[in-house]
Design a protein around this motif. Structure first.
Motif, short mmCIF file in Angstrom:
data_model
loop_
_atom_site.label_atom_id
_atom_site.label_comp_id
_atom_site.label_asym_id
_atom_site.label_seq_id
_atom_site.Cartn_x
_atom_site.Cartn_y
_atom_site.Cartn_z
N UNK A 174 0.80 -1.25 0.12
CA UNK A 174 0.00 -0.04 -0.01
C UNK A 174 0.92 1.19 0.07
N UNK A 175 1.85 1.24 0.85
CA UNK A 175 2.89 2.56 0.90
C UNK A 175 3.41 2.37 -0.53
N UNK A 176 4.20 1.44 -0.96
CA UNK A 176 5.01 1.53 -2.10
C UNK A 176 4.45 1.92 -3.23
N UNK A 177 2.95 1.56 -3.43
CA UNK A 177 2.20 1.62 -4.57
C UNK A 177 1.49 3.22 -4.38
N UNK A 206 9.90 8.25 0.52
CA UNK A 206 11.36 7.95 0.47
C UNK A 206 11.97 7.80 1.94
N UNK A 207 11.41 8.62 2.70
CA UNK A 207 11.98 8.67 4.28
C UNK A 207 11.78 7.32 4.87
N UNK A 208 10.79 6.39 4.40
CA UNK A 208 10.51 5.19 4.97
C UNK A 208 10.97 4.20 4.30
N UNK A 209 11.65 4.23 3.19
CA UNK A 209 12.20 2.96 2.70
C UNK A 209 13.05 2.10 3.48
N UNK A 210 13.90 2.79 4.40
CA UNK A 210 14.79 2.00 5.29
C UNK A 210 13.82 0.96 6.18
N UNK A 211 13.06 1.59 6.59
CA UNK A 211 12.25 0.93 7.54
C UNK A 211 11.35 -0.35 6.54
N UNK A 212 10.69 0.13 5.47
CA UNK A 212 10.09 -0.93 4.64
C UNK A 212 11.22 -2.00 4.02
N UNK A 241 12.64 2.48 -6.15
CA UNK A 241 12.70 3.96 -5.58
C UNK A 241 13.76 4.60 -4.78
N UNK A 242 14.85 3.80 -4.31
CA UNK A 242 15.72 4.28 -3.96
C UNK A 242 16.79 4.78 -5.11
#
Length: 218
Positions: free
Chosen positions: A23-26, A34-40, A62-63
């Motif tokens: 849901x977040x990625x799409x 982008x700030x949540x990518x590390x957590x994801x 996305x990175x």
């Protein structure tokens, strides 16, 4: 008959993590995403490879891209192509009165579960459906997804066809679902051949906003 969540290949906890990540990625990419990518990355690494790998592929893309390029690519992928539509009931109902009723039914499911959408959110947006399933009601969310399975699979095939970096996230969602049956394939083929219905009518009488896809996602 809609299968129970407990009958799926993955645990409820794995479904929650996979569907919320997807849901977040799409959703429309922004600085917050982008700030949540590390957590994801940590979350998806904890999932079985069958569903985690696709999510990680989308995260990797996305990175690597600039935010401007991501936003431009997102709009081109999801907001300018009929087969790339993220509004699930569009595939099965097109722009017809029936879609207004389908949206109303989904909205009633959310209301019953205690979820109230804001005026700028349409209940059938894939990211909204996945978020609802992951955070509010897995079983009710699964029913919405499976009720719109043909459209979801057509979207998946389209993303594969255009080699979209978002296909990994959607493939992960589809991998959590029951295996397709003969009737499912028939529905997908029929939808691919005929496309959604078209009817030049307004849908506002059914309590929903105009249904033009909105750049910016949900």
């Amino acid at each position: 008959m809609i299968p129970k969540v407990s009958s799926l290949k993955f645990s409820a906890d794995e479904l929650i993590r996979a569907w919320q990540s997807a849901s977040i990625l799409m959703d429309y990419p922004d600085e917050q995403l982008l700030a949540r990518l590390e957590f994801l990355t940590e979350v998806t690494a904890s999932l079985p490879a069958k569903i985690g790998a696709g999510l990680q592929t989308t995260i990797g893309h996305l990175r690597r891209q600039s935010l401007y390029d991501l936003q431009s690519d997102y709009v081109d992928t999801f907001d300018t192509r009929r087969r790339g539509c993220l509004f699930l009931t569009y595939f099965s109902n097109g722009e017809t009165r029936k879609r207004g009723l389908a949206l109303l039914r989904i909205k009633q499911v959310y209301t019953k579960a205690g979820l109230i959408l804001t005026d700028d959110q349409l209940p059938d947006h894939l990211c909204v459906v996945l978020e609802f399933a992951a955070t509010t009601d897995l079983q009710a969310g699964l029913k919405i997804i499976l009720d719109n399975r043909a459209g979801l699979e057509l979207l998946r095939l389209h993303l594969i066809e255009i080699e979209s970096p978002w296909r990994g996230a959607l493939e992960a969602v589809c991998a959590t679902l029951p295996a397709l049956k003969g009737t499912d394939y028939e529905a997908i083929q029929r939808l691919a051949a005929d496309g959604p219905e078209d009817e030049q009518v307004g849908l506002n009488p059914y309590g929903t906003p105009d249904l033009l896809p909105m750049p910016g996602g949900v």
